[in-house]
Design a protein around this motif. Structure first.
Motif, mmCIF file in Angstrom:
data_model
loop_
_atom_site.group_PDB
_atom_site.id
_atom_site.type_symbol
_atom_site.label_atom_id
_atom_site.label_comp_id
_atom_site.label_asym_id
_atom_site.label_seq_id
_atom_site.Cartn_x
_atom_site.Cartn_y
_atom_site.Cartn_z
ATOM 1 N N TYR A 213 0.822 -1.212 0.000
ATOM 2 C CA TYR A 213 0.000 0.000 0.000
ATOM 3 C C TYR A 213 0.861 1.269 0.000
ATOM 4 O O TYR A 213 0.409 2.333 -0.416
ATOM 5 C CB TYR A 213 -0.990 -0.002 1.172
ATOM 6 C CG TYR A 213 -0.376 0.131 2.547
ATOM 7 C CD1 TYR A 213 -0.022 1.384 3.043
ATOM 8 C CD2 TYR A 213 -0.138 -0.974 3.340
ATOM 9 C CE1 TYR A 213 0.539 1.513 4.289
ATOM 10 C CE2 TYR A 213 0.422 -0.860 4.588
ATOM 11 C CZ TYR A 213 0.768 0.386 5.055
ATOM 12 O OH TYR A 213 1.336 0.512 6.289
ATOM 13 N N GLY A 230 0.257 9.859 6.488
ATOM 14 C CA GLY A 230 -1.073 9.542 5.992
ATOM 15 C C GLY A 230 -1.398 8.059 6.052
ATOM 16 O O GLY A 230 -2.558 7.681 6.164
ATOM 17 N N HIS A 231 -0.388 7.214 5.937
ATOM 18 C CA HIS A 231 -0.679 5.783 5.861
ATOM 19 C C HIS A 231 0.130 4.948 6.840
ATOM 20 O O HIS A 231 -0.416 4.138 7.580
ATOM 21 C CB HIS A 231 -0.395 5.266 4.440
ATOM 22 C CG HIS A 231 -1.274 5.871 3.399
ATOM 23 N ND1 HIS A 231 -2.546 5.416 3.157
ATOM 24 C CD2 HIS A 231 -1.076 6.905 2.547
ATOM 25 C CE1 HIS A 231 -3.102 6.147 2.192
ATOM 26 N NE2 HIS A 231 -2.219 7.057 1.813
ATOM 27 N N ARG A 234 -0.164 4.927 11.241
ATOM 28 C CA ARG A 234 -1.272 4.267 11.932
ATOM 29 C C ARG A 234 -1.109 2.747 11.877
ATOM 30 O O ARG A 234 -1.411 2.049 12.832
ATOM 31 C CB ARG A 234 -2.598 4.678 11.294
ATOM 32 C CG ARG A 234 -3.759 4.238 12.118
ATOM 33 C CD ARG A 234 -5.015 4.973 11.743
ATOM 34 N NE ARG A 234 -6.155 4.151 12.086
ATOM 35 C CZ ARG A 234 -7.373 4.363 11.620
ATOM 36 N NH1 ARG A 234 -7.607 5.351 10.792
ATOM 37 N NH2 ARG A 234 -8.348 3.571 11.982
ATOM 38 N N ASN A 235 -0.609 2.252 10.753
ATOM 39 C CA ASN A 235 -0.361 0.818 10.651
ATOM 40 C C ASN A 235 0.803 0.390 11.537
ATOM 41 O O ASN A 235 0.770 -0.671 12.151
ATOM 42 C CB ASN A 235 -0.051 0.444 9.202
ATOM 43 C CG ASN A 235 -1.310 0.346 8.363
ATOM 44 O OD1 ASN A 235 -2.087 -0.589 8.523
ATOM 45 N ND2 ASN A 235 -1.533 1.325 7.521
ATOM 46 N N VAL A 308 -7.993 1.704 16.520
ATOM 47 C CA VAL A 308 -6.959 1.936 15.510
ATOM 48 C C VAL A 308 -7.077 0.967 14.335
ATOM 49 O O VAL A 308 -6.929 1.354 13.188
ATOM 50 C CB VAL A 308 -5.551 1.833 16.147
ATOM 51 C CG1 VAL A 308 -4.479 2.000 15.086
ATOM 52 C CG2 VAL A 308 -5.388 2.879 17.219
ATOM 53 N N PRO A 310 -9.328 -1.443 12.172
ATOM 54 C CA PRO A 310 -10.695 -1.871 11.862
ATOM 55 C C PRO A 310 -10.815 -3.386 11.660
ATOM 56 O O PRO A 310 -11.885 -3.943 11.819
ATOM 57 C CB PRO A 310 -11.008 -1.137 10.556
ATOM 58 C CG PRO A 310 -9.689 -0.806 9.967
ATOM 59 C CD PRO A 310 -8.772 -0.589 11.135
ATOM 60 N N ARG A 311 -9.680 -4.024 11.323
ATOM 61 C CA ARG A 311 -9.750 -5.468 11.070
ATOM 62 C C ARG A 311 -10.089 -6.230 12.334
ATOM 63 O O ARG A 311 -10.837 -7.196 12.315
ATOM 64 C CB ARG A 311 -8.425 -5.970 10.501
ATOM 65 C CG ARG A 311 -8.225 -5.571 9.072
ATOM 66 C CD ARG A 311 -6.786 -5.730 8.667
ATOM 67 N NE ARG A 311 -5.924 -4.817 9.409
ATOM 68 C CZ ARG A 311 -4.633 -4.687 9.177
ATOM 69 N NH1 ARG A 311 -4.052 -5.429 8.275
ATOM 70 N NH2 ARG A 311 -3.922 -3.837 9.864
#
Lengths: 318, 537
Positions: A213, A230-231, A234-235, A308, A310-311
């Motif tokens: 991603y 932006g990506h 958080r991951n 944090v 959603p999965r």
């Protein structure tokens, strides 16, 4: 967030707590060492011993004692101290805020150091700063808090004269003075954990930067900064949350030693003196309290996790 | 991040300049180590307004590297780039990062092979689709959302408003690829690079995505660079094609012309690998039945997450009946998740929750798996791996075992030297040969080959299949050959079974099924694999 999930979680939390309480109580019933002997001395007559046992309710069967002990949690007194003949609650009341303040300060320091530093090192991975910091981090990680506590006291107290060792200021007297005194112990606790959290975050960011991603994000015309904030962040923070949660509970329990080093009259010092006096009601109450903090923190971590990632949310709500 | 739509319009109304991208003498080399490794050599490519160009080649041929270079995604220090990628007079290889970013996602956008992982897992779909727009155009929040919903509608996702608020993990692979396309199309780019966009998807979904790309190419006038290893897919989709091998473009031009009259030997080889049908001769090998299944059902326990919750069962195989005759290769075809691999596990006795019956005449059925990298113990030498079945099933002395292992190694076309190598010292094709050799060591009467060539490149596939067929003819082992790839199945199987959702929907002699499919599902599978329309219509 779904309400039944929270309810279910709270019920299982209560069970865990009850089980912990039972195990704690059981442990203190079977370990050798009798509080009555400690209180009366080895020369006491059997009659006197029996009388005190009856007075303290120690002659009753185990389960009865356990239930009546649980009752003291419901009415909030946590039982009576053997040594001081006051409620355990009144003994904890002045100490708990001290320990919690110190732990929260240390935790905030960990966040303030590790998040920016972790990101910076990941962005400049392989560079000179990164290489130097890797060595520094390794060294700091190897410092147990009591040792860095002693070093800090030496440096700030005896060399720089910015800190008065043993000059604890109660929060009832001066809040800035109180907070000021807690800075060094908090730093001592925070340092090794901050080093670990930095490494964790750095590794996690580097791992995420290799994900597909990220390539997608670049292909859309993002700057490296845009991709990172932006990506990736958080991951990357997801695995670090687990570590931070464990750290927080670890620090509450670990405050015992550091309070000793800095002569801070918190829960830790109370625990140590109570064990020495075989003041079991106080010891038991503190251990259950610590367990309670661990369980509540884990619960909070779980909730944060779900916010944090959603999965996890949908995996558990299925 | 300024508006570039105006510029785009200007070039669009100017018909004299319909060449939008010009790649000249593109060279790409890595130099991680002291020696540079060249992956793209002297590649020239020209893209015109509304083009649909296929770039074909196997993995490592440089096609993905070329694509990444065009999209400006090769900016690591350890990559050397030479030549020119000219877009609107800007050389994308040498222009500033800022200029490049204005082109990325706006004029030239890209979708990738891995729809499952190419989206940010923790961000809502809507936000990800909007992202390119936010980076390139200044609009209000409402306009961003409206455009995102519009884009999601354009890629034919049902209920775009709802999808907008979902997360990637809640969507299927096909849906995720549509989301990727929506994000790539939202800025109305001049060029869309699609890097193996359907490879990770099931055949039926592949078909839909390909149709969608074709539609976008026609309605939006977006030029598409379609990168694929799948020749027949490219033939269906792209009027123009470039064939790549070892970093070079070996042949380029009109797709039909190249198919009719390939010039380069490699192109010829690729085209020859596409099978003709109706040329097989079926002869029944034997009446002896090796494996037989009757009304076989299997179940899989599903956890529902509750501590004391009721156990649920998922029904996987449904009333499966078949016979496998001695010495034949029986194909089992279906999409991923249809129960193919479950059937193989059932036959090996690895699934306990079954009803119905099956018999297996062979004591030690063997298996060859899809992944030649993961299925060999990395800590053991090839010789050891080959001797393992003999140790388990026979009492042969060590020198005899070793002798047999060497013989088998030579049978699968490998040299005896490999006995002392470790799996990681071998290529994928060599490893799969070792897997086959290991499976045949104990001289089984029954072998299950579960997607044995799916992880390999086309021409390595060809070699491994030839080998399997030869060995089969020599030894006469019965094989259940599992694959999702109809072309591979056609090559090797005497009979085939088509499986859909745990049920065998059609079965018969290979040519019968391929020439006269009875079920609509079989027809669809054949169509998407390029069988129908080539030999029949």
């Amino acid at each position: 967030m779904n309400l039944t999930y929270v309810l279910k979680k709270l019920i299982s939390l209560l069970f865990t707590l009850l089980l912990t309480a039972f195990l704690v109580f059981l442990a203190f019933s079977v370990i050798p060492g009798d509080p009555v002997t400690t209180m009366l001395g080895t020369q006491a007559t059997p009659e006197k011993v029996a009388a005190l046992r009856e007075e303290l309710g120690l002659d009753r069967p185990f389960l009865v004692r356990f239930v009546s002990w649980l009752g003291t949690f419901v009415d909030g007194t946590f039982g009576n101290s053997y040594s001081y003949h006051v409620t355990v609650r009144s003994m904890l009341a002045g100490k708990l805020p001290i320990t919690l303040t110190m732990t929260v300060m240390a935790f905030l320091m960990i966040l303030a150091i590790s998040i920016p530093l972790g990101i910076y090192l990941a962005r400049n991975s392989g560079g000179r700063t990164d290489r130097i910091m890797t060595v520094v981090n390794q060294t700091i990680m190897a410092f147990p808090p009591f040792f860095s506590g002693i070093l800090l006291t030496l440096l700030f107290g005896l060399v720089l004269h910015l800190f008065t060792p043993g000059g604890y200021v109660s929060y009832t007297r001066s809040i800035p003075g109180f907070l000021g005194y807690l800075i060094l112990p908090a730093v001592a606790i925070a340092l090794p954990k901050a080093a670990m959290a930095t490494n964790y975050l750095k590794a996690s960011v580097l791992k995420e930067m290799k994900m597909d991603y990220v390539r997608t994000a670049y292909s859309r015309g993002n700057t490296t900064k845009g991709v990172l904030y932006g990506h990736v962040l958080r991951n990357a923070i997801i695995p670090v949350i687990t570590f931070l949660g464990m750290t927080f509970t670890d620090m509450i329990a670990g405050s015992i030693i550091i309070e000793q080093v800095f002569s801070i009259p918190g829960i830790g010092r109370l625990l140590i003196s109570s064990i020495a006096n075989r003041d079991y009601p106080v010891v038991e109450a503190i251990v259950v309290l610590l367990a309670f903090f661990v369980i509540v923190t884990n619960f909070a971590i779980d909730i944060i996790y779900r916010l944090v990632d959603p999965r996890i949310r949908s995996a558990q709500e299925e | 991040m300024e508006q570039t739509t105006q510029e785009k319009l200007n070039t669009a109304v100017n018909p004299s300049e319909d060449l939008i991208l010009k790649v000249t003498d593109l060279n790409i080399a890595f130099h991680d180590h002291s020696l540079p490794e060249t992956v793209v050599v002297d590649v020239d490519l020209q893209v015109k307004e509304g083009d649909m160009i296929g770039i074909v080649g196997e993995s490592g041929s440089g096609k993905t590297m070329t694509a990444l270079a065009i999209n400006g995604l090769l900016n690591r220090h350890d990559i050397q780039k030479k030549g020119e990628i000219l877009y609107k007079g800007i050389n994308l290889l040498t222009c500033s990062r800022t200029k490049l970013r204005q082109v990325q996602g706006n004029d030239i956008s890209m979708i990738f092979q891995e729809p499952m992982t190419s989206l940010d897992p923790v961000q809502r779909i809507g936000k990800q689709v909007e992202e390119p727009l936010r980076l390139h155009e200044k609009l209000t929040e409402e306009e961003y959302k409206a455009r995102a919903v519009e884009a999601l509608g354009l890629v034919e996702l049902p209920d775009p408003e709802e999808i907008y608020n979902r997360y990637p993990h809640e969507l299927s692979g096909g849906q995720r690829q549509r989301v990727m396309i929506a994000a790539a199309m939202i800025c109305k780019p001049r060029i869309l690079i699609a890097d193996e966009p359907t490879t990770a998807l099931d055949v039926t979904i592949q078909e839909q995505i390909v149709k969608l790309l074709k539609k976008l190419n026609q309605t939006e006038k977006t030029a598409i660079l379609f990168i694929s290893h799948d020749l027949s897919l490219v033939r269906k989709l792209c009027p123009k094609v470039a064939v790549m091998k070892d970093g070079y473009v070996v042949e380029t031009g009109e797709t039909e012309a190249i198919f009719r009259n390939p010039q380069h030997p490699y192109t010829k080889e690729l085209i020859a690998a596409i099978p003709e049908i109706g040329v097989k001769q079926y002869e029944k090998k034997s009446d002896e039945i090796i494996v037989s299944a009757r009304d076989l059902n299997s179940y899989y326990p599903a956890r529902n997450g509750k501590l004391f919750g009721k156990k649920k069962k998922v029904h996987i195989l449904k009333d499966v009946s078949f016979d496998l005759y001695k010495g034949e290769i029986l194909g089992l075809v279906g999409e991923s998740g249809c129960g193919k691999s479950t059937l193989s596990k059932v036959l090996l006795g690895m699934v306990k929750d079954i009803d119905g019956s099956f018999t297996n005449q062979d004591l030690h059925p063997q298996m060859v798996f899809q992944d030649p990298y993961g299925s060999l113990n990395p800590g053991k030498k090839i010789g050891w791996i080959l001797q393992e079945p003999l140790k388990n099933f026979t009492n042969l002395a060590e020198n005899i075992r070793e002798e047999k292992a060497v013989t088998m190694l030579q049978k699968v076309g490998l040299s005896a030297e490999l006995m002392d190598r470790y799996p990681n010292q071998l290529s994928g094709g060599q490893r799969q040969r070792v897997c086959i050799a290991a499976a045949l060591m104990a001289e089984p009467g029954f072998l299950i080959a579960d997607e044995p060539v799916s992880a390999l490149d086309v021409h390595i596939q060809e070699q491994v299949l030839t080998l399997l067929k030869e060995l089969h003819d020599q030894i006469g082992v019965s094989i259940l050959f599992i694959s999702h790839d109809l072309r591979v199945v056609y090559r090797v199987c005497d009979r085939v079974m088509i499986m859909k959702e745990g049920r065998i929907v059609e079965s018969g002699i290979t040519d019968e099924v391929f020439l006269h499919p009875k079920e609509e599902y079989t027809r669809e599978l054949l169509r998407t694999s390029g069988f129908l329309g080539k030999n029949i219509v």
